[in-house]
Design an enzyme around this catalytic site. Sequence first.
Site, short mmCIF file in Angstrom:
data_model
loop_
_atom_site.label_atom_id
_atom_site.label_comp_id
_atom_site.label_asym_id
_atom_site.label_seq_id
_atom_site.Cartn_x
_atom_site.Cartn_y
_atom_site.Cartn_z
N ARG A 124 -21.35 34.33 64.00
CA ARG A 124 -20.95 33.20 64.83
C ARG A 124 -19.44 33.20 65.08
NH1 ARG A 124 -19.13 28.07 63.77
NH2 ARG A 124 -19.58 26.61 65.43
N ALA A 145 -48.22 52.00 49.55
CA ALA A 145 -48.21 53.46 49.45
C ALA A 145 -48.59 54.09 50.79
CB ALA A 145 -49.18 53.91 48.38
N LYS A 168 -32.78 23.17 57.60
CA LYS A 168 -31.46 23.75 57.85
C LYS A 168 -31.19 24.77 56.75
CE LYS A 168 -26.71 22.46 58.97
NZ LYS A 168 -25.98 23.33 58.07
N LYS A 202 -28.09 15.81 56.15
CA LYS A 202 -27.83 16.63 54.97
C LYS A 202 -28.53 16.07 53.73
CE LYS A 202 -25.16 19.69 55.19
NZ LYS A 202 -23.78 19.98 55.48
N TYR A 204 -33.95 30.16 65.56
CA TYR A 204 -34.12 28.76 65.96
C TYR A 204 -33.53 28.39 67.30
CZ TYR A 204 -29.66 28.68 63.37
OH TYR A 204 -28.41 28.96 62.89
N CYS A 264 -31.39 22.27 11.23
CA CYS A 264 -31.97 22.37 9.88
C CYS A 264 -31.16 23.29 8.96
CB CYS A 264 -33.41 22.85 9.94
SG CYS A 264 -33.58 24.58 10.41
N TYR A 314 -48.19 52.70 53.73
CA TYR A 314 -47.06 52.47 54.63
C TYR A 314 -46.00 53.56 54.41
CZ TYR A 314 -43.02 50.25 56.81
OH TYR A 314 -41.93 49.99 57.60
N ASP A 315 -45.70 53.82 53.13
CA ASP A 315 -44.68 54.82 52.81
C ASP A 315 -45.07 56.19 53.35
OD1 ASP A 315 -43.21 52.92 51.60
OD2 ASP A 315 -43.87 53.40 49.56
N GLU A 353 -36.41 20.84 61.95
CA GLU A 353 -36.29 22.21 61.43
C GLU A 353 -35.52 22.21 60.12
OE1 GLU A 353 -34.28 24.51 64.42
OE2 GLU A 353 -35.72 23.97 65.98
N CYS A 394 -28.70 27.10 12.10
CA CYS A 394 -29.32 26.15 13.03
C CYS A 394 -28.61 24.80 12.89
CB CYS A 394 -30.80 25.99 12.69
SG CYS A 394 -31.58 24.62 13.56
N CYS A 430 -33.77 29.79 15.87
CA CYS A 430 -33.69 29.24 14.52
C CYS A 430 -34.89 29.77 13.75
CB CYS A 430 -33.75 27.71 14.60
SG CYS A 430 -34.37 26.94 13.10
N CYS A 444 -38.10 23.15 10.55
CA CYS A 444 -36.95 22.66 11.31
C CYS A 444 -37.39 21.42 12.08
CB CYS A 444 -36.45 23.74 12.27
SG CYS A 444 -35.16 23.12 13.38
N ASP A 447 -29.48 27.55 54.50
CA ASP A 447 -28.11 27.73 54.08
C ASP A 447 -27.80 29.22 54.04
OD1 ASP A 447 -25.69 26.83 53.39
OD2 ASP A 447 -26.20 26.27 51.33
S1 IVH Z 1 -28.93 24.83 65.65
C1 IVH Z 1 -27.28 23.87 68.89
N1 IVH Z 1 -30.81 25.02 63.85
O1 IVH Z 1 -26.21 25.10 60.71
C2 IVH Z 1 -26.76 23.84 67.55
N2 IVH Z 1 -28.58 25.45 63.16
O2 IVH Z 1 -24.03 23.20 60.88
C3 IVH Z 1 -26.68 25.17 66.92
N3 IVH Z 1 -28.35 26.12 60.81
O3 IVH Z 1 -24.08 27.12 62.60
C4 IVH Z 1 -27.25 25.25 65.59
N4 IVH Z 1 -30.50 26.05 60.33
O4 IVH Z 1 -25.62 28.23 60.83
C5 IVH Z 1 -29.49 25.11 64.09
N5 IVH Z 1 -32.60 25.20 62.38
C6 IVH Z 1 -31.29 25.30 62.62
C7 IVH Z 1 -30.36 25.68 61.62
C8 IVH Z 1 -29.00 25.74 61.93
C9 IVH Z 1 -29.28 26.31 59.87
C10 IVH Z 1 -26.91 26.31 60.60
C11 IVH Z 1 -26.25 27.24 61.59
C12 IVH Z 1 -25.22 26.41 62.29
C13 IVH Z 1 -24.95 25.36 61.26
C14 IVH Z 1 -24.37 24.11 61.87
#
Ligand code: IVH
Length: 672
Positions: A138, A35, A117, A316, A227, A413, A37-38, A115, A410, A428, A434, A119
């Site tokens: 990208r 609040a 990865k 992966k 990253y 039963c 902040y708002d 790191e 059900c 049920c 049952c 999605d």
């Molecule tokens: S480095 C130098 N770091 O994975 C290589 N990519 O399969 C550049 N991604 O296009 C990517 N987490 O969208 C890097 N910690 C991470 C990542 C990451 C997710 C994704 C990114 C990239 C794709 C490649």
Amino acid sequence: MKNESPAQRIKSLTQQLRTHNHAYYILDAPSIPDAQYDRLLRELQQLESEHPEYLNPNSPTQRVGSDPISAFSKIKHAKPMLSLGNSFDYEELQAFDKRIQERLKTSQEIEYVCEPKLDGLAVSLRYEHGQLIQGATRGDGAMGEDITHNIRTIKSIPLKLQGDNIPAVLEVRGEVYMPLKGFSDFNKRAAAKDEKVFANPRNAAAGSLRQLNSKVTARRPLAMYCYSIGEVIDGDTGSTQWDMLEKLAQWGLRVNPEIQKVTGIAACWQYYERLGKKRNKLAYDIDGIVFKVNSFAEQQQLGFVSRAPRWAIAEKFPAQEEITLLISVDFQVGRTGAVTPVARLEPVFVGGAMVSNATLHNMDEIARKDVRIGDTVVIRRAGDVIPEVVSVVLEQRPKNARQIKLPLQCPVCGSGVAHPEGEAVARCMGALDCPAQRKGAFEHYSARKAMDIDGLGERIIAVLVDNKMLTTFADIYSLERDSLVGIERMGGKSADNLLAAIEASKQTTLGKFIYALGIREVGESTANNLANHFGSIAAIAAADLDTLQATPDVGQVVAANLQAFWGESHNQSMVNALQAAGVHWPDVQVPSLEQQPLAGKIFVLTGTLTIMARDEAKASLMALGAKVSGSVSKKTDYVVAGESAGSKLTKAQSLGVAVKDEAWLQQLLSQY
Ligand code: IVH
């Protein structure tokens, strides 16, 4: 404050709001209530509208989106955005490490940064003199699309960098994603309005960034982790990946707290396995781990093959989504009578296991996803969570696909099935008559966290219930060796073991006993709270709604469920019968404040505890009046960090919360 000029006040509000934004969106540690902040934000909006000459395009008010654009323009990346090679097992990862050692002509272990990865969608941000001036997708790696208008609405992306020695030009790369909670809330809201829902958080993030109208994007719960870097002019970004990430964090950019530096490929694999276990507890989807050679000099030496660097690889996780055929739908009845549709599938390998059944949750979900028998469906399996049907591949729907109908009776039963208007779950009405509900009740009663009867599991309960050997809980204690021996696969030894486990389980705690009764919505922690608050079954049974609600965690609904439970005389008789059969627990002293030396203290337990189980530590702390919370905030008094503690530990450190080890906890508990 009164004497400030509008320009000064705008500057000061901008600065304050930036600091609060950083605390909230980057450090996950709010510094003031919403609040307040708002109020600051509204004051700034007001001043900016009265004095448009002072409006800065990177002001914290400029996050709500701008006028729609007509098309995305193309942007050439100053440095290409690379992709990554993949590895699917430890052998491939070892081969990657060996190639690196060979190229670097070394037999020393390599230092890597590990790191998660994420999605989501890779984006590149361009800061000039600390100000965000551009955001791009990208694209094909060389050319992307200008999504600056959308990027500016994402609160975890600073519009202005903070700190010292900020490069004149800094391109930062990272992943924009939709956190899982935001994703499910968004889908729920969309479904309620009959709008398009997204199949997964990745699609949701991509769809949100590809909006011409940034006001739409502004309403989507997106976030970003950084990253890597692209072009840097006039600035020092360190000589390793690790230093660079630290600098990004110091400049106010968000960096994933799970990231770690390790030496050697075996340690990389350990990290992969550890995160794999944690994967389903993270607030976002990850599909693997990225390993990067830490030293920039070594990265340079290694170079690239086509679009992917030789110095990084993505390990992966097994795919969590697959498509398969929905052959038929059965309805299962659970402990509470909930009638759940279950899809029978053509078996498919997903998330590291064969899956032939998946939940369809309830009839509303079936309608929302428009699932029919004969459809090709997307199945998702995330760790130990039950596999679910995510969506339908509509293009592959056969002409004779059939609607799924809720049975009127059900399937177990034959009692009626009630599906009240506005409620998702159909039930049920047979209650404990049952067999399915009865079996569920016994499974719950004997579970580890309840009465902990080793050996009285699903299979044996099913047989005993079907043979009418178990009707009420008290029947467990009059089971006899002779009648057990001979029932399905039960030998003399197993029967003896089961009887011994039943005998041993009679000694329990009040909290476990209350939990075991299976009162609706009374989970383990509520049951413990009731035990500690009232001290006896009689006191709970006699309590009125208000008294019940004075218990921590107990609101109106739970209080009403408790009253309804004790209102049934057969429940009272059941409890008496169990006590008569020998079920007992130590007296619970309802503690006075002096007996609660940790009253008001908030603890967070994280990592693996080795001396005592986490449940045990939690129970001991709670018994002393402490609150044990799942997340770290400024209010946390102590974080007890066990082995391999991760993000909670990092967060505690960044907030300056006291971090203690397990030995300290032991010492503390032993004082009382
Ligand atoms: S480095 C130098 N770091 O994975 C290589 N990519 O399969 C550049 N991604 O296009 C990517 N987490 O969208 C890097 N910690 C991470 C990542 C990451 C997710 C994704 C990114 C990239 C794709 C490649």
